[in-house]
Design an enzyme around this catalytic site. Structure first.
Site, short mmCIF file in Angstrom:
data_model
loop_
_atom_site.label_atom_id
_atom_site.label_comp_id
_atom_site.label_asym_id
_atom_site.label_seq_id
_atom_site.Cartn_x
_atom_site.Cartn_y
_atom_site.Cartn_z
N CYS A 67 0.84 -1.19 0.00
CA CYS A 67 0.00 0.00 0.00
C CYS A 67 0.88 1.25 0.00
O CYS A 67 1.49 1.57 -1.01
CB CYS A 67 -1.00 -0.06 1.16
SG CYS A 67 -2.43 1.00 0.94
N HIS A 162 -3.05 -5.45 1.22
CA HIS A 162 -2.49 -5.89 2.50
C HIS A 162 -2.65 -7.39 2.69
O HIS A 162 -3.59 -7.83 3.35
CB HIS A 162 -3.20 -5.17 3.65
CG HIS A 162 -2.99 -3.70 3.67
ND1 HIS A 162 -1.91 -3.12 4.29
CD2 HIS A 162 -3.71 -2.68 3.14
CE1 HIS A 162 -1.98 -1.82 4.15
NE2 HIS A 162 -3.06 -1.52 3.45
N GLU A 164 -0.95 -9.25 4.61
CA GLU A 164 -0.67 -9.55 6.01
C GLU A 164 -1.92 -9.54 6.88
O GLU A 164 -1.93 -10.12 7.96
CB GLU A 164 0.37 -8.57 6.58
CG GLU A 164 -0.12 -7.17 6.87
CD GLU A 164 -0.28 -6.24 5.67
OE1 GLU A 164 -0.61 -5.06 5.89
OE2 GLU A 164 -0.07 -6.68 4.52
#
Length: 184
Positions: A67, A162, A164
C-alpha cells in the site's frame, strides 16, 4: 506493522523493527508497511532514514512495500502531495488512493500466476494502483478488470493491498527467498 512482523516470524524470520539507520544496517530484508505515504516520507527524512534506505535499495537489499510502501518504492507518483518524495527503485507510476476513501475498502481474488494457481485474496484499504509499469518492472498480480496491483523488479516487491491482514504469506515468502538468494 505487527501483522507484517507476525507473518515474517511465522515463516521463520527473525524480525527487527527499523526506526533508525543502525537498525536498517542489521536487516537482510525490509518491509515498508501501509499507512500514509506522505507522512512516512516526512518521518524517514526527519529520522535520517531516507538516504540509507535509498542506498540499501540500490545495493540490492530485498524490500517489500504494501500500500503506502508501494508508493514509497515507486519511481513516480502521479498525484502525490506537494514535495512528496519516494525511496524509488521500482520502475512504476502509482496513483494514491485510486479506489477511493476508507469506506471504499474491499476484498478481491487476484490472478497471480507466479505465485501458483490458487488466487491471491487481497484486502484493499485506501489503496494505490499501479498506473504504469515501466520496462524494468513487471506485473505479478491484477484485479479481474486487469488493473495491476502487484509488481516486482529485481530485489523489490510492491502490492497495492495488504496480504498480512488475512494470512496470505506468498509475498512475504517471496521476499524471504530474495533475502536468502542475496545471502548466498
Amino acid at each position: 506493522m505487527r501483522e507484517h512482523a507476525n507473518t515474517c516470524e511465522s515463516l521463520g524470520a527473525q524480525v527487527t523493527l527499523v526506526r533508525r539507520p543502525r537498525e536498517l544496517a542489521q536487516v537482510e530484508a525490509l518491509v515498508l508497511p501501509g499507512g500514509e505515504s506522505s507522512m512516512i516520507d516526512k518521518l524517514s527524512r526527519a529520522f535520517d532514514l531516507q538516504k540509507p534506505i535509498q542506498a540499501a535499495i540500490a545495493a540490492g537489499l530485498p524490500v517489500y512495500g504494501t500500500c503506502a510502501g508501494l508508493i514509497l518504492l515507486a519511481d513516480r507518483i502521479c498525484d502525490g502531495i506537494e514535495g512528496q518524495q519516494t525511496f524509488g527503485g521500482l520502475d512504476v507510476t502509482v496513483r494514491r488512493n485510486a479506489f477511493g476513501s476508507q469506506i471504499d475498502s474491499f476484498e478481491s481474488d487476484l490472478h497471480a500466476p507466479d505465485l501458483g494457481e490458487e488466487p491471491v485474496r487481497a484486502v484493499f484499504i485506501r489503496a494505490p494502483i499501479v498506473a504504469e509499469v515501466g520496462p524494468a518492472a513487471r506485473s505479478l498480480a491484477t484485479l479481474p478488470g486487469g488493473e495491476v496491483v502487484a509488481v516486482e523488479q529485481g530485489n523489490l516487491l510492491g502490492t497495492s493491498f495488504h496480504p498480512e491482514l488475512i494470512g496470505e504469506t506468498r509475498f512475504h515468502a517471496r521476499l524471504m527467498d530474495k533475502a536468502r538468494a542475496r545471502r548466498g
